[in-house]
Design an enzyme around this catalytic site. Structure first.
Site, mmCIF file in Angstrom:
data_model
loop_
_atom_site.group_PDB
_atom_site.id
_atom_site.type_symbol
_atom_site.label_atom_id
_atom_site.label_comp_id
_atom_site.label_asym_id
_atom_site.label_seq_id
_atom_site.Cartn_x
_atom_site.Cartn_y
_atom_site.Cartn_z
ATOM 1 N N LYS A 174 1.015 -1.397 -0.263
ATOM 2 C CA LYS A 174 -0.024 0.078 -0.010
ATOM 3 C C LYS A 174 0.876 1.183 0.005
ATOM 4 O O LYS A 174 1.512 1.642 0.911
ATOM 5 C CB LYS A 174 -1.102 -0.107 1.492
ATOM 6 C CG LYS A 174 -2.204 0.597 1.269
ATOM 7 C CD LYS A 174 -2.092 2.072 0.723
ATOM 8 C CE LYS A 174 -1.751 2.968 1.851
ATOM 9 N NZ LYS A 174 -1.472 4.483 1.395
ATOM 10 N N GLU A 249 9.857 1.935 10.359
ATOM 11 C CA GLU A 249 10.699 2.863 10.372
ATOM 12 C C GLU A 249 10.018 4.404 10.278
ATOM 13 O O GLU A 249 9.415 4.420 9.614
ATOM 14 C CB GLU A 249 11.261 2.770 8.855
ATOM 15 C CG GLU A 249 12.162 1.495 8.589
ATOM 16 C CD GLU A 249 13.439 1.295 9.500
ATOM 17 O OE1 GLU A 249 13.869 2.155 9.799
ATOM 18 O OE2 GLU A 249 13.856 0.006 9.228
ATOM 19 N N CYS A 283 13.848 11.246 6.381
ATOM 20 C CA CYS A 283 13.672 10.719 7.666
ATOM 21 C C CYS A 283 15.079 10.951 8.557
ATOM 22 O O CYS A 283 15.014 11.149 9.790
ATOM 23 C CB CYS A 283 13.014 9.575 7.807
ATOM 24 S SG CYS A 283 14.011 8.241 6.889
ATOM 25 N N GLU A 383 10.040 16.845 14.035
ATOM 26 C CA GLU A 383 10.401 16.575 12.814
ATOM 27 C C GLU A 383 9.676 17.354 11.731
ATOM 28 O O GLU A 383 8.452 17.652 11.715
ATOM 29 C CB GLU A 383 10.324 15.005 12.342
ATOM 30 C CG GLU A 383 10.466 14.707 11.003
ATOM 31 C CD GLU A 383 10.397 13.165 10.596
ATOM 32 O OE1 GLU A 383 9.358 12.712 10.732
ATOM 33 O OE2 GLU A 383 11.333 12.545 10.402
#
Ligand code: NAD
Length: 476
Positions: A174, A249, A283, A383
């Site tokens: 997905k 992750e 990331c 982040e």
């Protein structure tokens, strides 16, 4: 009128089949032009059911294949990825807005390197090991759900699907809403390689509907998720209820620590390139530069000079080093962090939240460097996922380690010192999954993953293959 492709199909059980859900479609935009590139089906529970059922039917015979059978098919897939490098590059430039040079080298090149690495790893992996009076068999862990984000869209697909298939697990993918076109291209390459029906399946759809249905599906044994920490927690909760294995992750807020005696100019220049690559949508980006207080102003000035070389522009122009952000929501989010930091008293070194002159169309933001940022400000803790670097001073090594470890994340990092031993000694103090010493290169064979809220499990290399294996011990 501008033409765009309207896709109505999903890749399920070895063929492109009309979506079974009538939940409408997802519109894919070019983030530089804001023009519609394509629509893809917003799959739901019916597509997910069909894909998981196909994977389950394929699981037994795929698990029973020999290493050589899987190597033959995976080598053909690798060759397909190699032959499609230009098409992959063009697709990622169009749907992500990545600059064409970066897209060719990283978005197309890295998946090829990772796929290639798994041919060697599969060829040599010990699927049987003797431990005392036991023979330990490494067997496929079952049907894999791969849920991927948009920021390195093909890399993240390959880093999950290729080791899953190598381990003998069928997979249902997905992909992210913003980047389904490179996922469809990958499905075509899998098909052309000749994998048996059901071994790989693709369901496009939203995270809340298709992603949630896939993560919760009782026919799924392993959920491998890359994305935000918020969604990762939900996926882990759902997987926990079903006692599925889960690999996550997640986000990062990585620190690059420059110790006294290091080559400061090089460390700062590499840091700026690292944080502005892919418009900061990485990331593992070093979003916090930590320098000794005596070198603070010198580092800030060097960062300002380096940042001036990053002028946002058309990603299809080979001269462009930084393109737009992926979508309007990210643009609002990144500008919000810059505005918030300035309101809290941070100093704007370069960049800012204003619209980028000359680029009225597209989700462009100024590459930004902020100084005088307090370590507890949102921009130093959370982040941002945009081209925003904060520069923080430290007093001594203990303070540097405390600051580096002082967020909820722990994905990556850098350490620069006069010599590698000094850098390595400091790196041992960091609560993070990867540390590059004095600019050490990315290694696609090294385990990649997070400490703390940056995730569970590891991707890439042998460790990434082992995520999809389970062990059976035979005593005799
Ligand atoms: P996201 O979490 O919103 O989405 C990631 C994927 O999960 C998408 O496919 C999305 O459709 C799906 N999803 C969303 N809600 C879901 C739900 N309730 N159930 C199941 N699936 C769902 O993240 P994003 O905005 O697409 O990606 C950016 C984030 O990903 C950043 O936080 C970034 O740090 C992280 N990231 C981490 C790594 C890593 O390796 N650690 C790599 C790339 C990106």
């Amino acid at each position: 009128m501008h033409q765009h492709a309207e896709y109505g199909d999903q890749y399920i059980d070895g063929a492109w089949r009309p979506s079974r859900d009538d939940a409408g479609s997802i519109t894919v935009l070019n983030p530089a032009t804001e023009r519609v590139l394509a629509t893809v089906p917003a799959g739901g529970a019916a597509d997910v059911d069909a894909a998981v059922a196909a994977a389950r039917r394929a699981a037994g015979s795929w698990a029973a294949t020999t290493r050589e059978d899987r190597l033959t098919l995976l080598a053909r897939l690798r060759d397909g990825i190699a032959a499609a490098q230009e098409e992959i590059t063009a697709t990622v430039v169009a749907e992500l807005g990545a600059p064409v040079g970066f897209a060719a080298a990283v978005h197309a090149g890295l998946p090829l390197a990772v796929a290639t690495s798994y041919l060697a790893l599969l060829a040599e992996h010990p699927f049987e090991e003797r431990i005392g009076n036991s023979v330990v068999l490494a067997e496929p862990a079952g049907v894999v759900a791969a849920i991927t984000p948009w920021n390195y869209p093909l890399h993240q697909i390959v880093a999950k699907v290729v080791p899953a298939l190598a381990a003998g697990c069928p997979a249902v993918l997905k992909p992210a809403e913003d980047t389904p076109l490179v996922a469809r291209l990958f499905a075509r390459l899998v098909h052309e390689a000749g994998f048996p029906a059901g071994v790989f399946n693709l369901v496009t759809g939203t995270g809340a509907v298709a992603g949630a249905a896939l993560a919760a599906h009782p026919g799924v044994d392993v959920v491998s998720f890359t994305g935000s920490t918020t969604v990762g927690r939900q996926v882990a909760e759902t997987a926990g209820r079903g006692l599925k294995r889960v690999a996550l992750e997640l986000g990062g807020k990585s620190a690059n620590v420059v110790l006294p005696g290091a080559d400061l100019a090089r460390a700062v220049n590499v840091n700026v390139a690292n944080v502005f690559a892919n418009s900061g949508q990485t990331c593992s980006a070093w979003t916090r530069l930590l320098v000794h207080q005596d070198q603070y102003e010198e580092a800030v000035a060097t960062a300002a000079k380096a940042a001036a070389k990053y002028v946002p522009g058309d990603p299809s122009d080979p001269q462009t080093r930084i393109g737009p952000l992926v979508n309007a929501k990210q643009l609002t989010r990144v500008r919000g962090y810059i505005e918030g930091a300035l309101a809290e008293g941070a100093r704007l070194v370069v960049g800012g939240a204003e619209p980028v002159p000359g680029l009225p169309t597209g989700f462009y933001v100024h590459p930004t460097v902020l100084a005088d940022v307090a370590p507890d400000m949102a921009v130093a803790q959370e982040e941002v996922f945009g081209p925003v670097l904060v520069v923080l001073p430290y007093r001594d090594e203990d303070h540097a380690a405390e600051l580096a470890n002082g967020t909820e994340y722990g994905l990556a990092g850098g350490v620069w010192a006069a010599d590698t031993d000094t850098a390595a000694a400091f790196a041992r103090r960091l609560d993070t999954g990867q540390v590059d010493l004095n600019g050490g290169r990315f290694n696609p064979l090294a385990p990649f993953g997070g400490y703390k809220s940056s995730g569970l499990g590891r991707e890439l290399g042998r460790h990434g293959l082992e995520e999809f294996l389970q062990y059976k011990s035979l005593q005799y």
